[in-house]
Design a protein around this motif. Structure first.
Motif, PDB file in Angstrom:
ATOM      1  N   PHE A 204     -25.902 -10.707   1.788  1.00 14.04           N
ATOM      2  CA  PHE A 204     -26.877 -10.497   0.701  1.00 14.04           C
ATOM      3  C   PHE A 204     -28.078  -9.637   1.122  1.00 14.04           C
ATOM      4  O   PHE A 204     -29.005  -9.438   0.335  1.00 14.04           O
ATOM      5  CB  PHE A 204     -27.361 -11.844   0.132  1.00 14.04           C
ATOM      6  CG  PHE A 204     -28.055 -12.756   1.114  1.00 14.04           C
ATOM      7  CD1 PHE A 204     -29.414 -12.620   1.368  1.00 14.04           C
ATOM      8  CD2 PHE A 204     -27.355 -13.758   1.770  1.00 14.04           C
ATOM      9  CE1 PHE A 204     -30.067 -13.465   2.266  1.00 14.04           C
ATOM     10  CE2 PHE A 204     -27.999 -14.610   2.657  1.00 14.04           C
ATOM     11  CZ  PHE A 204     -29.349 -14.466   2.910  1.00 14.04           C
ATOM     12  N   ARG A 205     -28.072  -9.109   2.332  1.00 14.47           N
ATOM     13  CA  ARG A 205     -29.207  -8.315   2.793  1.00 14.47           C
ATOM     14  C   ARG A 205     -29.489  -7.115   1.875  1.00 14.47           C
ATOM     15  O   ARG A 205     -30.636  -6.861   1.480  1.00 14.47           O
ATOM     16  CB  ARG A 205     -28.965  -7.809   4.224  1.00 14.47           C
ATOM     17  CG  ARG A 205     -30.083  -6.888   4.723  1.00 14.47           C
ATOM     18  CD  ARG A 205     -29.803  -6.319   6.088  1.00 14.47           C
ATOM     19  NE  ARG A 205     -29.970  -7.321   7.138  1.00 14.47           N
ATOM     20  CZ  ARG A 205     -28.990  -7.736   7.924  1.00 14.47           C
ATOM     21  NH1 ARG A 205     -27.761  -7.251   7.771  1.00 14.47           N
ATOM     22  NH2 ARG A 205     -29.238  -8.634   8.854  1.00 14.47           N
ATOM     23  N   SER A 206     -28.455  -6.389   1.531  1.00 10.58           N
ATOM     24  CA  SER A 206     -28.643  -5.201   0.692  1.00 10.58           C
ATOM     25  C   SER A 206     -29.258  -5.570  -0.650  1.00 10.58           C
ATOM     26  O   SER A 206     -30.113  -4.842  -1.169  1.00 10.58           O
ATOM     27  CB  SER A 206     -27.300  -4.501   0.477  1.00 10.58           C
ATOM     28  OG  SER A 206     -27.449  -3.373  -0.345  1.00 10.58           O
ATOM     29  N   ARG A 207     -28.870  -6.700  -1.205  1.00 11.99           N
ATOM     30  CA  ARG A 207     -29.404  -7.107  -2.506  1.00 11.99           C
ATOM     31  C   ARG A 207     -30.898  -7.384  -2.444  1.00 11.99           C
ATOM     32  O   ARG A 207     -31.666  -6.915  -3.287  1.00 11.99           O
ATOM     33  CB  ARG A 207     -28.654  -8.344  -3.011  1.00 11.99           C
ATOM     34  CG  ARG A 207     -29.293  -8.996  -4.227  1.00 11.99           C
ATOM     35  CD  ARG A 207     -28.333  -9.869  -4.995  1.00 11.99           C
ATOM     36  NE  ARG A 207     -29.010 -10.715  -5.959  1.00 11.99           N
ATOM     37  CZ  ARG A 207     -29.550 -10.301  -7.106  1.00 11.99           C
ATOM     38  NH1 ARG A 207     -29.495  -9.010  -7.428  1.00 11.99           N
ATOM     39  NH2 ARG A 207     -30.150 -11.131  -7.930  1.00 11.99           N
ATOM     40  N   ASN A 210     -32.759  -3.879  -1.628  1.00 14.70           N
ATOM     41  CA  ASN A 210     -32.497  -2.627  -2.340  1.00 14.70           C
ATOM     42  C   ASN A 210     -32.312  -2.747  -3.843  1.00 14.70           C
ATOM     43  O   ASN A 210     -32.447  -1.755  -4.556  1.00 14.70           O
ATOM     44  CB  ASN A 210     -31.246  -1.948  -1.759  1.00 14.70           C
ATOM     45  CG  ASN A 210     -31.377  -1.678  -0.274  1.00 14.70           C
ATOM     46  OD1 ASN A 210     -32.428  -1.261   0.194  1.00 14.70           O
ATOM     47  ND2 ASN A 210     -30.297  -1.913   0.473  1.00 14.70           N
ATOM     48  N   GLU A 211     -32.004  -3.950  -4.343  1.00 12.13           N
ATOM     49  CA  GLU A 211     -31.680  -4.056  -5.762  1.00 12.13           C
ATOM     50  C   GLU A 211     -32.921  -4.375  -6.599  1.00 12.13           C
ATOM     51  O   GLU A 211     -33.888  -4.950  -6.101  1.00 12.13           O
ATOM     52  CB  GLU A 211     -30.594  -5.111  -5.978  1.00 12.13           C
ATOM     53  CG  GLU A 211     -29.270  -4.729  -5.325  1.00 12.13           C
ATOM     54  CD  GLU A 211     -28.151  -5.694  -5.642  1.00 12.13           C
ATOM     55  OE1 GLU A 211     -28.334  -6.597  -6.497  1.00 12.13           O
ATOM     56  OE2 GLU A 211     -27.064  -5.545  -5.041  1.00 12.13           O
ATOM     57  N   THR A 212     -32.844  -3.989  -7.864  1.00 16.51           N
ATOM     58  CA  THR A 212     -33.973  -4.199  -8.772  1.00 16.51           C
ATOM     59  C   THR A 212     -33.740  -5.353  -9.744  1.00 16.51           C
ATOM     60  O   THR A 212     -34.704  -5.885 -10.306  1.00 16.51           O
ATOM     61  CB  THR A 212     -34.252  -2.916  -9.582  1.00 16.51           C
ATOM     62  OG1 THR A 212     -33.062  -2.539 -10.297  1.00 16.51           O
ATOM     63  CG2 THR A 212     -34.664  -1.779  -8.654  1.00 16.51           C
ATOM     64  N   LEU A 222     -36.608 -14.702   0.614  1.00 11.84           N
ATOM     65  CA  LEU A 222     -35.378 -14.638   1.406  1.00 11.84           C
ATOM     66  C   LEU A 222     -35.495 -13.702   2.599  1.00 11.84           C
ATOM     67  O   LEU A 222     -34.803 -13.870   3.607  1.00 11.84           O
ATOM     68  CB  LEU A 222     -34.213 -14.185   0.518  1.00 11.84           C
ATOM     69  CG  LEU A 222     -33.763 -15.171  -0.564  1.00 11.84           C
ATOM     70  CD1 LEU A 222     -32.839 -14.485  -1.557  1.00 11.84           C
ATOM     71  CD2 LEU A 222     -33.067 -16.370   0.065  1.00 11.84           C
ATOM     72  N   GLN A 223     -36.384 -12.724   2.479  1.00  8.97           N
ATOM     73  CA  GLN A 223     -36.504 -11.720   3.542  1.00  8.97           C
ATOM     74  C   GLN A 223     -37.014 -12.311   4.862  1.00  8.97           C
ATOM     75  O   GLN A 223     -36.705 -11.797   5.936  1.00  8.97           O
ATOM     76  CB  GLN A 223     -37.419 -10.588   3.074  1.00  8.97           C
ATOM     77  CG  GLN A 223     -36.778  -9.731   1.988  1.00  8.97           C
ATOM     78  CD  GLN A 223     -37.753  -8.755   1.339  1.00  8.97           C
ATOM     79  OE1 GLN A 223     -38.914  -8.633   1.777  1.00  8.97           O
ATOM     80  NE2 GLN A 223     -37.296  -8.060   0.304  1.00  8.97           N
ATOM     81  N   SER A 228     -34.435  -7.058   7.767  1.00  6.59           N
ATOM     82  CA  SER A 228     -33.688  -5.840   7.445  1.00  6.59           C
ATOM     83  C   SER A 228     -32.753  -5.434   8.572  1.00  6.59           C
ATOM     84  O   SER A 228     -31.754  -4.740   8.358  1.00  6.59           O
ATOM     85  CB  SER A 228     -34.650  -4.687   7.118  1.00  6.59           C
ATOM     86  OG  SER A 228     -35.564  -4.491   8.190  1.00  6.59           O
ATOM     87  N   ASN A 229     -33.067  -5.882   9.776  1.00  4.91           N
ATOM     88  CA  ASN A 229     -32.199  -5.639  10.921  1.00  4.91           C
ATOM     89  C   ASN A 229     -32.065  -6.931  11.727  1.00  4.91           C
ATOM     90  O   ASN A 229     -33.067  -7.590  12.011  1.00  4.91           O
ATOM     91  CB  ASN A 229     -32.765  -4.543  11.830  1.00  4.91           C
ATOM     92  CG  ASN A 229     -32.710  -3.178  11.185  1.00  4.91           C
ATOM     93  OD1 ASN A 229     -31.644  -2.621  10.965  1.00  4.91           O
ATOM     94  ND2 ASN A 229     -33.883  -2.641  10.847  1.00  4.91           N
TER      95      ASN A 229
END
Length: 343
Positions: A204-207, A210-212, A222-223, A228-229
């Motif tokens: 789910f990292r990309s979501r 990056n997602e709106t 969640l971050q 991110s890495n």
């Protein structure tokens, strides 16, 4: 007719009748009522103990059943270990390092073998354990159909193709489930299994970065656990509201743009145009409708391409196929017939 010929004749007749009966066998909720009457209670107790020890295990056992049925049907193939001469489904991309609960299934199988050896299949154990896991976490009960037999093969490539990835969009999800015989409504109902369980950061990292179509406060929260890495294996609950209760909160989360996976949020579009929006909204406000539709869809899934009769085998160890011997008739049957006729 001398005694030896009579004995041989009796054995041949009995084996013929057994083959006719077994070959025409169908799934039934009472399949083990005579052959192993304590099988279901033994499985239920073991599942309850495993969930009491770790609530996440309920979701893991439910997921095992899903991942088994979606590849060549509900045949226990997902449980087979790789060997030097065999590549199974455990190392397929959606499963490798992600599926869990195999040790619990091993424990259940061991307990069942102790009370009735060679009778209950690993595929049936998976189906019953999935139901018992849902019930243990507060979800709907349903009557599991029984009588599956275990496969002697697995299909890694089909596991890579048939198991839904967290990156799929709605059209891809509808197509995948349709190819397996499920309606769009059944897709949404089965997705409700994500009201329990956890997912790895890598899914789910990309979501969240990056997602709106995601609640910004939810994404930020969640971050911290999914940078991110790095931290690929850090986990977060699929349902942050009631992560250890099987309820309909998953659908309310989707309405609030708090679906953890991209594929989750695809079931509800904030612009109101999504074809599954109305089903998500209904399940969010009507838990009874969700429970009923989920249990019916689980029954349908559990009947997918099952092995019955003389097909497959009853594995002694869920992780490996039995040694080659009398592949179409269990040795136990012959022993039983022999004892009955004293031959």
């Amino acid at each position: 007719m001398d005694s030896l010929k009579l004995s041989s004749f009796k054995l041949e007749c009995c084996l013929f009748l057994v083959l006719i009966g077994v070959a025409s066998a169908q799934l039934s909720p009472n399949f083990y009522s005579s052959s192993c009457p304590n099988a279901l209670s033994t499985i239920q107790s073991a599942v309850q103990a495993a969930v009491n020890n770790e609530s996440r295990m309920g979701a893991s056992l439910l997921r095992l059943h899903f991942h088994d049925c979606f590849v060549n049907g509900c045949d226990g193939s997902v449980l087979l270990d790789d060997t030097a001469n065999f590549t199974g489904e455990k190392t397929a991309i959606p499963n490798n390092g992600s599926l869990r609960g195999f040790d619990v299934i091993d424990n259940i199988k061991s307990q069942v073998e102790n009370i009735c050896a060679g009778v209950v299949s690993c595929a049936d154990i998976l189906a019953v354990a999935a139901r018992d896991s849902v019930v243990a976490l507060g979800g709907q009960n349903w009557t599991v159909q029984l009588g599956r037999r275990d496969s002697t093969t697995a299909n890694r490539s089909l596991a890579n193709a048939n198991l839904p990835a967290p990156t799929l969009n709605l059209d891809q999800l509808i197509s995948l489930f349709s190819n397996l015989g499920f309606t769009t409504q059944e897709l949404v109902a089965l997705s409700g299994a994500h009201t329990i369980g956890q997912a790895r950061c890598t899914t789910f990292r990309s979501r969240i970065y990056n997602e709106t179509n995601i609640n910004s406060t939810f994404a930020t929260s969640l971050q911290g656990n999914c940078p991110s890495n790095g931290g690929d294996n850090n986990i977060s609950p699929l349902d942050t509201t009631t992560p250890t209760s099987f309820d309909n909160a998953y659908f309310t989360n989707l309405l609030n743009l708090k679906g953890l996976l991209h594929s989750d949020q695809e079931l509800f579009s904030s612009n109101g145009t999504g074809s599954t929006n109305s089903t998500v909204s209904n399940y969010s406000s009507n838990s009874t409708a969700f429970f009923n539709d989920f249990s019916n869809a689980m029954l349908k899934m559990g009947n997918m391409s099952v092995l019955t009769g003389t097909n497959g085998e009853i594995r002694t160890n869920c992780r490996s196929v039995n040694s080659a011997s009398l592949s179409s008739i269990d040795t136990k049957i012959i022993d039983l017939i022999t004892s009955l006729f004293d031959i």
